[in-house]
Design an enzyme around this catalytic site. Structure first.
Site, PDB file in Angstrom:
ATOM      1  N   LYS A 161       0.855  -1.183   0.000  1.00 32.58           N
ATOM      2  CA  LYS A 161       0.000   0.000   0.000  1.00 32.58           C
ATOM      3  C   LYS A 161       0.891   1.234   0.000  1.00 32.58           C
ATOM      4  O   LYS A 161       1.614   1.494   0.960  1.00 32.58           O
ATOM      5  CB  LYS A 161      -0.913  -0.010   1.220  1.00 32.58           C
ATOM      6  CG  LYS A 161      -1.825   1.199   1.287  1.00 32.58           C
ATOM      7  CD  LYS A 161      -2.858   1.052   2.378  1.00 32.58           C
ATOM      8  CE  LYS A 161      -3.710   2.303   2.483  1.00 32.58           C
ATOM      9  NZ  LYS A 161      -4.716   2.174   3.551  1.00 32.58           N
ATOM     10  N   GLU A 176       7.317  -6.715   1.510  1.00 28.30           N
ATOM     11  CA  GLU A 176       6.048  -6.608   2.238  1.00 28.30           C
ATOM     12  C   GLU A 176       5.172  -7.843   1.968  1.00 28.30           C
ATOM     13  O   GLU A 176       4.536  -8.376   2.867  1.00 28.30           O
ATOM     14  CB  GLU A 176       5.291  -5.341   1.818  1.00 28.30           C
ATOM     15  CG  GLU A 176       5.858  -4.049   2.371  1.00 28.30           C
ATOM     16  CD  GLU A 176       5.484  -3.807   3.847  1.00 28.30           C
ATOM     17  OE1 GLU A 176       4.794  -4.640   4.455  1.00 28.30           O
ATOM     18  OE2 GLU A 176       5.912  -2.776   4.384  1.00 28.30           O
ATOM     19  N   SER A 216     -10.187   5.548  -4.877  1.00 34.99           N
ATOM     20  CA  SER A 216     -11.103   6.675  -5.062  1.00 34.99           C
ATOM     21  C   SER A 216     -10.622   7.675  -6.115  1.00 34.99           C
ATOM     22  O   SER A 216     -11.412   8.136  -6.940  1.00 34.99           O
ATOM     23  CB  SER A 216     -11.324   7.385  -3.728  1.00 34.99           C
ATOM     24  OG  SER A 216     -10.094   7.814  -3.162  1.00 34.99           O
ATOM     25  N   LYS A 264      -2.197  -1.654  -3.862  1.00 34.77           N
ATOM     26  CA  LYS A 264      -3.047  -0.461  -3.858  1.00 34.77           C
ATOM     27  C   LYS A 264      -2.197   0.781  -3.916  1.00 34.77           C
ATOM     28  O   LYS A 264      -1.200   0.826  -3.195  1.00 34.77           O
ATOM     29  CB  LYS A 264      -3.832  -0.496  -2.547  1.00 34.77           C
ATOM     30  CG  LYS A 264      -4.740   0.647  -2.305  1.00 34.77           C
ATOM     31  CD  LYS A 264      -5.411   0.460  -0.985  1.00 34.77           C
ATOM     32  CE  LYS A 264      -6.147   1.752  -0.719  1.00 34.77           C
ATOM     33  NZ  LYS A 264      -6.413   1.921   0.668  1.00 34.77           N
ATOM     34  N   ARG A 282     -10.928  10.044   1.527  1.00 31.21           N
ATOM     35  CA  ARG A 282     -10.853  10.650   2.865  1.00 31.21           C
ATOM     36  C   ARG A 282     -12.060  11.537   3.131  1.00 31.21           C
ATOM     37  O   ARG A 282     -12.426  11.758   4.274  1.00 31.21           O
ATOM     38  CB  ARG A 282      -9.513  11.351   3.046  1.00 31.21           C
ATOM     39  CG  ARG A 282      -8.410  10.286   3.061  1.00 31.21           C
ATOM     40  CD  ARG A 282      -7.006  10.810   3.164  1.00 31.21           C
ATOM     41  NE  ARG A 282      -6.077   9.669   3.037  1.00 31.21           N
ATOM     42  CZ  ARG A 282      -4.763   9.785   2.948  1.00 31.21           C
ATOM     43  NH1 ARG A 282      -4.205  10.976   2.998  1.00 31.21           N
ATOM     44  NH2 ARG A 282      -4.011   8.708   2.838  1.00 31.21           N
ATOM     45  N   ARG A 325       0.621   9.996   6.032  1.00 34.81           N
ATOM     46  CA  ARG A 325       0.788   8.580   6.338  1.00 34.81           C
ATOM     47  C   ARG A 325       2.125   8.023   5.817  1.00 34.81           C
ATOM     48  O   ARG A 325       2.311   6.826   5.710  1.00 34.81           O
ATOM     49  CB  ARG A 325      -0.356   7.773   5.727  1.00 34.81           C
ATOM     50  CG  ARG A 325      -1.754   8.265   6.086  1.00 34.81           C
ATOM     51  CD  ARG A 325      -2.744   7.113   6.044  1.00 34.81           C
ATOM     52  NE  ARG A 325      -4.139   7.488   5.877  1.00 34.81           N
ATOM     53  CZ  ARG A 325      -4.882   8.106   6.784  1.00 34.81           C
ATOM     54  NH1 ARG A 325      -4.370   8.468   7.937  1.00 34.81           N
ATOM     55  NH2 ARG A 325      -6.146   8.365   6.540  1.00 34.81           N
ATOM     56  N   TYR A 370     -15.068   0.952  -7.274  1.00 35.77           N
ATOM     57  CA  TYR A 370     -16.354   1.600  -6.993  1.00 35.77           C
ATOM     58  C   TYR A 370     -17.351   1.373  -8.126  1.00 35.77           C
ATOM     59  O   TYR A 370     -18.523   1.662  -7.975  1.00 35.77           O
ATOM     60  CB  TYR A 370     -16.137   3.098  -6.705  1.00 35.77           C
ATOM     61  CG  TYR A 370     -15.270   3.271  -5.470  1.00 35.77           C
ATOM     62  CD1 TYR A 370     -15.813   3.145  -4.202  1.00 35.77           C
ATOM     63  CD2 TYR A 370     -13.893   3.463  -5.575  1.00 35.77           C
ATOM     64  CE1 TYR A 370     -15.017   3.230  -3.068  1.00 35.77           C
ATOM     65  CE2 TYR A 370     -13.087   3.559  -4.452  1.00 35.77           C
ATOM     66  CZ  TYR A 370     -13.658   3.434  -3.204  1.00 35.77           C
ATOM     67  OH  TYR A 370     -12.861   3.502  -2.080  1.00 35.77           O
TER      68      TYR A 370
HETATM   69  C1  PBG Z   1      -7.497   3.003   5.277  1.00 34.76           C
HETATM   70  C2  PBG Z   1      -7.881   2.967   3.852  1.00 34.76           C
HETATM   71  C3  PBG Z   1      -7.737   3.991   2.924  1.00 34.76           C
HETATM   72  C4  PBG Z   1      -8.253   3.503   1.719  1.00 34.76           C
HETATM   73  C5  PBG Z   1      -8.703   2.224   1.958  1.00 34.76           C
HETATM   74  N1  PBG Z   1      -8.441   1.896   3.268  1.00 34.76           N
HETATM   75  C6  PBG Z   1      -7.291   5.377   3.097  1.00 34.76           C
HETATM   76  C7  PBG Z   1      -5.912   5.723   3.379  1.00 34.76           C
HETATM   77  O1  PBG Z   1      -5.022   4.898   3.508  1.00 34.76           O
HETATM   78  O2  PBG Z   1      -5.698   6.925   3.528  1.00 34.76           O
HETATM   79  C8  PBG Z   1      -8.312   4.287   0.434  1.00 34.76           C
HETATM   80  C9  PBG Z   1      -9.272   3.763  -0.571  1.00 34.76           C
HETATM   81  C10 PBG Z   1      -9.561   4.708  -1.687  1.00 34.76           C
HETATM   82  O3  PBG Z   1      -8.904   5.745  -1.874  1.00 34.76           O
HETATM   83  O4  PBG Z   1     -10.491   4.409  -2.432  1.00 34.76           O
HETATM   84  N2  PBG Z   1      -8.568   2.600   6.106  1.00 34.76           N
END
Ligand code: PBG
Length: 327
Positions: free
Chosen positions: A199, A237, A278, A252, A209, A221, A317
């Site tokens: 990730k 990882e 997203s 991701k 968010r 983060r 989505y």
């Molecule tokens: C953390 C989480 C995130 C997403 C999925 N799980 C946000 C992040 O790491 O800031 C992002 C998914 C997306 O952008 O569609 N709970």
């Protein structure tokens, strides 16, 4: 000038739609797709997410409808994200048996049984008042090991509520092993772990968010999510998560990381998932709304690319819409 031997003509196989369909070797299936769904505590009506046109924060009731619709369209599974009415330092609502995700998992389990795969995102950022994915030290760093204790408890709460799969997304070291041990210790051996193994810290999470109301209140983060300049780390990882007991490994975001999906798919013998996040969604929706690209073709092309890179499971989505279109 005429060739001395017949020139190769790959175009022969592109002459008609039927021919192209016959020779295609990658296709997205409805069952590959997982629909992310947001459920918010304490709202009377679904709330649109402005930065993700077409996506809403559901009520428990509207979630049941959306889930049933996704399943009848043929999606492979659902993944739930909860937004609690109240947030605190430790993200207490995340493992509360009466928390919104736990109640919703129970609703969906009752409605759908084993007719779909119910997944739960396992993280604290939607539940903490500071918006970070874990518990903080006095100096405001995310404390890896204290956070693991919280994740273990959240995993048990989600599994008891009806999750078939828990999906830890917080990028704490050792999270998969701790969660596996906690689930096994509670007799929940059959609950699987889909590890967000790779990730990256990504600008493409911006719209999420808003949807999950989890923007960090300070900092970012980058100390726990990966840096986009590193590739070998993705392999490391994944190796760790496999050794700790992951059942599915996820990469991701997807579109900006197709090389990483391909690398991981070539290196493990587990199902590989990819999350079309997203920002990938909103980018295409925004361009399509402006008439700048053909929405349906762009969606299909992006999903096919993710599958072609090697992901057998895609969180998107557009899962319900795409599954319905493919049937
Ligand atoms: C953390 C989480 C995130 C997403 C999925 N799980 C946000 C992040 O790491 O800031 C992002 C998914 C997306 O952008 O569609 N709970």
């Amino acid at each position: 000038m005429a060739a001395e031997f017949p020139i190769a003509r790959p175009r022969r196989l592109r002459t008609t739609g039927a021919m192209r369909r016959l020779v295609a070797d990658v296709a997205v299936r409805p069952a590959d797709l997982v629909q992310p769904l947001f459920v918010k505590e304490g709202i009377a009506e679904p709330q649109p997410v402005p930065s993700m046109p077409g996506v809403v924060q559901h009520t428990r009731d509207s979630l049941r409808k959306a889930a049933a619709e996704a399943v009848s369209a043929g999606v492979g599974g659902l993944i739930l994200f909860g937004i609690p009415a109240a947030k605190d330092h430790h993200g207490s609502a995340a493992d509360d048996p009466a928390g919104v995700v736990q109640l919703s998992l129970a609703d969906l389990k009752a409605d759908l049984g084993t007719g779909t795969v119910l997944m739960a995102d396992l993280c604290l950022d939607e539940y903490t008042d500071h918006g970070h994915c874990g518990v903080l030290t006095e100096t405001g760093e995310v404390d890896n090991d204290l956070t693991l204790e919280r994740y273990a408890s959240v995993a048990i709460a989600q599994a008891r509520a009806g999750a078939h799969v828990v999906a830890p997304s917080g990028m704490m070291d050792g999270q998969v092993g701790v969660i596996r041990a906690a689930l096994d210790g509670a007799g929940l051996h059959e609950v699987a772990i889909c590890a967000y193994a790779v990730k990256y810290a990504s600008a493409f999470y911006g719209p999420f968010r808003d949807a999950a109301e989890c923007a960090p209140q300070f900092g970012d983060r980058a100390s726990y999510q990966q840096d986009h300049g590193s590739r070998a780390e993705a392999l490391r990882e994944v190796q760790l998560d496999v050794a700790e007991g992951a059942d599915i490994v996820m990469v991701k975001p997807a579109l900006a990381y197709l090389d990483i999906i391909s690398l991981i798919a070539g290196s493990v013998h587990l199902p590989v998932a990819a999350y079309q996040v997203s920002g990938e969604y909103s980018m295409i929706e925004a361009a399509a709304a402006n008439g700048w690209l053909d929405r349906e073709r762009a969606i299909t092309e992006s999903l096919t690319a993710i599958k072609r890179a090697g992901a057998g499971i895609i969180l998107t989505y557009w899962a319900t819409e795409m599954a319905a279109r493919l049937r």
